[in-house]
Design a protein around this motif. Structure first.
Motif, PDB file in Angstrom:
ATOM      1  N   MET A   1       0.859  -1.201   0.000  1.00  0.00           N
ATOM      2  CA  MET A   1       0.000   0.000   0.000  1.00  0.00           C
ATOM      3  C   MET A   1       0.892   1.247   0.000  1.00  0.00           C
ATOM      4  SD  MET A   1      -2.855   1.277   2.772  1.00  0.00           S
ATOM      5  CE  MET A   1      -3.462  -0.357   3.100  1.00  0.00           C
TER       6      MET A   1
ATOM      7  N   LEU B   1      -2.653   5.155   2.473  1.00  0.00           N
ATOM      8  CA  LEU B   1      -2.885   4.868   3.893  1.00  0.00           C
ATOM      9  C   LEU B   1      -3.260   6.172   4.625  1.00  0.00           C
ATOM     10  CD1 LEU B   1      -2.764   2.978   6.361  1.00  0.00           C
ATOM     11  CD2 LEU B   1      -0.300   3.403   6.474  1.00  0.00           C
TER      12      LEU B   1
ATOM     13  N   THR C   1      -8.401  -3.530  -3.445  1.00  0.00           N
ATOM     14  CA  THR C   1      -7.106  -4.159  -3.698  1.00  0.00           C
ATOM     15  C   THR C   1      -7.276  -5.304  -4.701  1.00  0.00           C
ATOM     16  OG1 THR C   1      -6.423  -3.724  -1.415  1.00  0.00           O
ATOM     17  CG2 THR C   1      -5.131  -5.335  -2.642  1.00  0.00           C
ATOM     18  N   ASP C   2      -6.530  -5.226  -5.804  1.00  0.00           N
ATOM     19  CA  ASP C   2      -6.487  -6.335  -6.757  1.00  0.00           C
ATOM     20  C   ASP C   2      -5.521  -7.366  -6.174  1.00  0.00           C
ATOM     21  OD1 ASP C   2      -5.751  -8.094  -8.788  1.00  0.00           O
ATOM     22  OD2 ASP C   2      -6.108  -6.597 -10.352  1.00  0.00           O
ATOM     23  N   LEU C   3      -6.057  -8.520  -5.776  1.00  0.00           N
ATOM     24  CA  LEU C   3      -5.228  -9.482  -5.043  1.00  0.00           C
ATOM     25  C   LEU C   3      -4.174 -10.142  -5.930  1.00  0.00           C
ATOM     26  CD1 LEU C   3      -7.795 -11.129  -2.614  1.00  0.00           C
ATOM     27  CD2 LEU C   3      -5.969  -9.536  -2.053  1.00  0.00           C
TER      28      LEU C   3
ATOM     29  N   GLY D   1      -1.720  -6.603  -6.641  1.00  0.00           N
ATOM     30  CA  GLY D   1      -1.486  -5.677  -5.539  1.00  0.00           C
ATOM     31  C   GLY D   1      -1.885  -4.238  -5.835  1.00  0.00           C
TER      32      GLY D   1
ATOM     33  N   GLN E   1      -3.973  -0.910  -6.033  1.00  0.00           N
ATOM     34  CA  GLN E   1      -4.981  -0.428  -5.088  1.00  0.00           C
ATOM     35  C   GLN E   1      -5.485   0.943  -5.474  1.00  0.00           C
ATOM     36  OE1 GLN E   1      -2.447  -0.799  -1.627  1.00  0.00           O
ATOM     37  NE2 GLN E   1      -3.775  -2.368  -0.748  1.00  0.00           N
TER      38      GLN E   1
ATOM     39  N   SER F   1     -16.194  -5.474   5.150  1.00  0.00           N
ATOM     40  CA  SER F   1     -15.119  -5.748   4.207  1.00  0.00           C
ATOM     41  C   SER F   1     -15.321  -7.134   3.619  1.00  0.00           C
ATOM     42  CB  SER F   1     -13.765  -5.702   4.932  1.00  0.00           C
ATOM     43  OG  SER F   1     -13.532  -4.422   5.454  1.00  0.00           O
TER      44      SER F   1
ATOM     45  N   MET G   1     -14.300 -10.048  -0.035  1.00  0.00           N
ATOM     46  CA  MET G   1     -13.758 -10.366  -1.354  1.00  0.00           C
ATOM     47  C   MET G   1     -14.865 -10.325  -2.396  1.00  0.00           C
ATOM     48  SD  MET G   1     -10.554 -12.053  -1.742  1.00  0.00           S
ATOM     49  CE  MET G   1     -10.432 -13.568  -0.792  1.00  0.00           C
TER      50      MET G   1
ATOM     51  N   ARG H   1     -10.024 -11.032  -8.775  1.00  0.00           N
ATOM     52  CA  ARG H   1     -10.449 -11.041  -7.374  1.00  0.00           C
ATOM     53  C   ARG H   1      -9.998  -9.746  -6.717  1.00  0.00           C
ATOM     54  NH1 ARG H   1      -9.190 -15.719  -3.494  1.00  0.00           N
ATOM     55  NH2 ARG H   1      -7.076 -15.442  -4.290  1.00  0.00           N
TER      56      ARG H   1
ATOM     57  N   PHE I   1     -10.162  -7.403  -3.076  1.00  0.00           N
ATOM     58  CA  PHE I   1     -10.554  -7.308  -1.675  1.00  0.00           C
ATOM     59  C   PHE I   1     -10.980  -5.872  -1.378  1.00  0.00           C
ATOM     60  CE2 PHE I   1      -9.904  -6.639   2.872  1.00  0.00           C
ATOM     61  CZ  PHE I   1     -10.784  -7.606   3.337  1.00  0.00           C
TER      62      PHE I   1
ATOM     63  N   THR J   1     -11.646  -3.249   1.418  1.00  0.00           N
ATOM     64  CA  THR J   1     -11.532  -2.856   2.824  1.00  0.00           C
ATOM     65  C   THR J   1     -12.529  -1.735   3.048  1.00  0.00           C
ATOM     66  OG1 THR J   1      -9.176  -3.372   2.785  1.00  0.00           O
ATOM     67  CG2 THR J   1      -9.972  -2.038   4.636  1.00  0.00           C
TER      68      THR J   1
END
Lengths: 107, 234
Positions: B1, B6, B23-25, B28, B30, B56, B58, B65, B67, B69
């Motif tokens: 990140m 942040l 977040t693209d798992l 990475g 974001q 939060s 998936m 995929r 995620f 937050t």
């Protein structure tokens, strides 16, 4: 002192701004009975100090170790823990659930 | 990140504005989507749904995929009345993750010595509540026993989205309160008031009453859809 998610991410920012390398671990998925809900954070600095939790204390040690690797390598990692996992003997969830934890470095 | 992401996330939380970190798992990547920007985002529908649930999680979209937050503002408790029950309620609610503010115009009651570690405002509620902002993540407990102080706060709370409104006092006291609210044209809204305040656990001491109030607040937050969500679903 108990910490809220708010304190945890604020601490990650503080640590980073103080010049420390920092990683954030986030519970991104859970199956079955899991101790901490999706979205829970654990933040780790380069010295292994940490705040927050991703489980009830069952896998934090392992996550901190992995986080130090992520800080070193700079690439995020997706970790899975649970009874079916090969790491279960050293870092399993006694409650029988499984969790996925995303660990990323703060750049 | 990235650090600036942040910081932005923490800034939104401080300002009590909802936001989602996507977040693209796989790679990475974001991005931060503030509540006001959700409609313009490619994942608008999923983000909106998650934001409403405050959860939060998936999701999968276009074979990827992600995620999400989800950051909803922390729940807030405003206690009107710097009384004995509030002295027990404030640290308990703080421990449970609530932002606690005490409002009481009586300067002998509303002192930082009586309420360490929480915000104490020695003012009339109708003067300060509009500035504090009664949003749908706010619970308000009226604890003074004094209609001069409780009623103005109650009138504002009934017109706002607060997820919880509780008022201390016996059934008799509450019946009189309802009569005053009827005169103010707030009979329908008055059904939202939890009174007598608190879960019926036979509480006697101020600390026990605080437990029963906090239990009722948690119940309102976690077990029922927030009022504005129900309105949207209807």
């Amino acid at each position: 002192m108990l910490t809220t998610d708010e304190d945890i991410l604020a601490k990650a920012e503080d640590w980073r701004k103080a010049g420390k390398a920092v990683a954030i671990a986030t519970v991104v998925d859970t199956w079955g009975s899991a101790p901490r809900p999706v979205g829970s954070h654990l933040v780790i600095d380069e010295d292994g100090n940490f705040l927050g939790s991703v489980s009830g204390g069952c896998v934090e040690g392992e996550v901190v170790t992995e986080a130090l690797d992520v800080i070193e390598a700079g690439k995020p990692k997706l970790l899975e823990f649970g009874v079916a996992d090969e790491t279960a003997w050293r870092a399993g969830l006694s409650c029988g659930g499984r969790i996925a934890v995303y660990v990323e470095k703060v750049d | 990140m990235r650090l600036n992401l942040l910081s932005a996330l923490n800034e939104e939380r401080k300002a009590r504005r909802a936001a989602v970190l996507v977040t693209d798992l796989a790679d990475g990547n974001q991005r931060l989507v503030r509540a006001a920007e959700v409609a313009r985002d490619p994942l608008a529908e999923a983000l909106d749904e998650r934001l409403r649930m405050g959860k939060s999680g998936m999701i999968e979209s276009g074979g990827k995929r992600y995620f999400l937050t989800v950051q909803a503002p922390p729940p807030r408790l405003i206690a009107v009345g710097a009384v004995h029950v509030s002295q027990a309620l404030a640290p308990m609610a703080k421990l449970a993750g609530y932002d606690v503010t005490i409002v009481d115009p009586r300067t002998a009651f509303a002192t930082p010595e009586r309420f360490p570690d929480v915000r104490v405002i020695a003012e009339w509620p109708d003067k300060v509540l509009p500035d504090i902002g009664l949003d749908r993540y706010t619970a308000i407990a009226l604890l003074t026993h004094d209609p001069k102080i409780d009623d103005p706060a109650l009138n504002l709370a009934l017109k706002a989205e607060c997820f919880y409104i509780g008022a201390l006092g016996s059934k008799k006291t509450h019946a009189k309160r309802l009569e005053r609210l009827a005169v103010a044209g707030l009979s329908v809204q008055a059904a939202r008031i939890h009174a007598p305040i608190g879960l019926d656990i036979g509480a006697v001491s101020p600390a026990e009453i605080a437990v029963s109030i906090l239990g009722e607040i948690v119940l309102s937050l976690r077990k029922k859809p927030l009022r504005s969500e129900k309105d949207r679903a209807a």
